[in-house]
Motif scaffolding. Structure first.
Motif, PDB file in Angstrom:
ATOM      1  N   LEU A 146       0.854  -1.181   0.000  1.00  0.00           N
ATOM      2  CA  LEU A 146       0.000   0.000   0.000  1.00  0.00           C
ATOM      3  C   LEU A 146       0.893   1.236   0.000  1.00  0.00           C
ATOM      4  CD1 LEU A 146      -2.772  -0.918   2.599  1.00  0.00           C
ATOM      5  CD2 LEU A 146      -3.125  -0.459   0.174  1.00  0.00           C
ATOM      6  N   PRO A 147       0.730   2.143  -0.949  1.00  0.00           N
ATOM      7  CA  PRO A 147       1.620   3.299  -1.022  1.00  0.00           C
ATOM      8  C   PRO A 147       1.355   4.307   0.091  1.00  0.00           C
ATOM      9  CG  PRO A 147      -0.047   3.425  -2.735  1.00  0.00           C
ATOM     10  CD  PRO A 147      -0.207   2.080  -2.087  1.00  0.00           C
ATOM     11  N   LEU A 148       2.419   4.719   0.773  1.00  0.00           N
ATOM     12  CA  LEU A 148       2.357   5.826   1.719  1.00  0.00           C
ATOM     13  C   LEU A 148       2.650   7.095   0.932  1.00  0.00           C
ATOM     14  CD1 LEU A 148       2.078   6.963   4.558  1.00  0.00           C
ATOM     15  CD2 LEU A 148       4.475   6.360   4.978  1.00  0.00           C
ATOM     16  N   LEU A 149       1.655   7.946   0.790  1.00  0.00           N
ATOM     17  CA  LEU A 149       1.752   9.105  -0.083  1.00  0.00           C
ATOM     18  C   LEU A 149       2.550  10.235   0.549  1.00  0.00           C
ATOM     19  CD1 LEU A 149      -1.989   9.195  -1.191  1.00  0.00           C
ATOM     20  CD2 LEU A 149      -0.075   8.176  -2.445  1.00  0.00           C
ATOM     21  N   GLY A 150       2.352  10.444   1.841  1.00  0.00           N
ATOM     22  CA  GLY A 150       3.024  11.557   2.507  1.00  0.00           C
ATOM     23  C   GLY A 150       2.713  11.557   3.989  1.00  0.00           C
ATOM     24  N   VAL A 151       3.465  12.376   4.715  1.00  0.00           N
ATOM     25  CA  VAL A 151       3.283  12.551   6.159  1.00  0.00           C
ATOM     26  C   VAL A 151       2.860  13.994   6.402  1.00  0.00           C
ATOM     27  CG1 VAL A 151       4.394  12.486   8.424  1.00  0.00           C
ATOM     28  CG2 VAL A 151       5.030  10.808   6.674  1.00  0.00           C
ATOM     29  N   VAL A 152       1.887  14.183   7.288  1.00  0.00           N
ATOM     30  CA  VAL A 152       1.447  15.517   7.687  1.00  0.00           C
ATOM     31  C   VAL A 152       1.530  15.608   9.207  1.00  0.00           C
ATOM     32  CG1 VAL A 152      -0.437  17.205   7.683  1.00  0.00           C
ATOM     33  CG2 VAL A 152      -0.131  15.660   5.724  1.00  0.00           C
ATOM     34  N   VAL A 153       2.173  16.639   9.713  1.00  0.00           N
ATOM     35  CA  VAL A 153       2.168  16.890  11.154  1.00  0.00           C
ATOM     36  C   VAL A 153       0.813  17.496  11.496  1.00  0.00           C
ATOM     37  CG1 VAL A 153       3.222  18.132  13.065  1.00  0.00           C
ATOM     38  CG2 VAL A 153       4.651  17.195  11.240  1.00  0.00           C
ATOM     39  N   GLY A 154       0.074  16.820  12.368  1.00  0.00           N
ATOM     40  CA  GLY A 154      -1.323  17.184  12.585  1.00  0.00           C
ATOM     41  C   GLY A 154      -1.555  18.389  13.457  1.00  0.00           C
TER      42      GLY A 154
END
Length: 235
Positions: free
Chosen positions: A175-183
């Motif tokens: 499953l591709p991990l598209l990006g990380v966002v600091v919430g």
């Protein structure tokens, strides 16, 4: 992926834990994508910790991203626990992940992009058979629905191991991990927070997509939707 239409049909939004800002990030992504001309739906497969009639995560998303945003809450449970535990306490069966996948597949046909907000982290159990958000992604891809994952991370100390483990679990399932966002990015970040901006992409092998400022969930809809694009760097 500067064009949101290049995103997969379904974007699963998971977190490094509970309370990391998944709902606000989901709303911000919805505002960003809508602002670039694509249609969006938002799905919450399982909402826990609320009684019938109380506003849930999808209501918060719609309040921030636009009251006309199509949202869908598939299951609601009273106790503030994992879906499996909350259902066990209520004595009710949970739909298998395959049922959620079928419903989300139907919703996907009605929008360019469907954002699916999970409960807690990637491997929190969504049904009594042990099915997780990762299994939901696998089921959608099996049905021919393009699917990727956005990881919402906490800002401070202790996040890197969980982020790395999430990336490994996704890679094991292709499953591709598209990006990380600091919430929830603090107004005055400390040493751990600033170093994590470098380390999160390194340990997950995926770009840092953005930082949502602390307190963004308290903004009014007009201010939120106007500001949301500035919180991301999706390129």
């Amino acid at each position: 992926m500067s064009d949101p239409r290049a995103l997969p049909s379904v974007v699963l939004v998971t977190g490094t834990g509970t309370g990391v800002g998944k709902t606000v990030v989901t709303a911000a992504l919805a505002a960003l994508v809508r602002g670039r001309g694509s249609t969006v739906s938002v799905v919450k497969p399982t909402q826990t910790g609320l009684a019938p009639g109380e506003p849930g995560d999808v209501d918060d998303v719609r309040r921030l991203a636009g009251e006309d945003l199509p949202v869908h809450e598939l299951v609601r449970l009273r106790d503030p626990l994992s879906p499996e535990a909350a259902a066990r306490r209520e004595g009710v069966p949970l739909p298998p992940v395959a049922v959620h996948a079928k419903r989300i597949g139907e919703i996907t046909a009605q929008a360019d992009i469907t954002l699916v907000e999970g409960a807690g982290g990637l491997l929190v159990r969504l049904d009594s058979r042990g099915g997780t958000l990762a299994d939901l992604g696998t089921a959608l891809r099996y049905k021919g629905v393009s699917c990727g994952v956005v990881l919402v991370a906490s800002a401070g100390l202790g996040v890197l191991s969980t982020a790395a483990l999430t990336a490994e679990a996704l890679a094991a399932r292709s499953l591709p991990l598209l990006g990380v966002v600091v919430g929830s990015w603090p107004d005055t970040p400390g040493l751990a927070e600033t170093e994590n901006l470098y380390d999160l992409p390194r340990v997950t092998g995926t770009p840092l997509w953005g930082r949502v400022p602390e307190g963004a969930g308290r903004m009014d809809a007009a201010s939120f939707t106007a500001a949301a694009p500035s919180w991301f760097d999706i390129a």
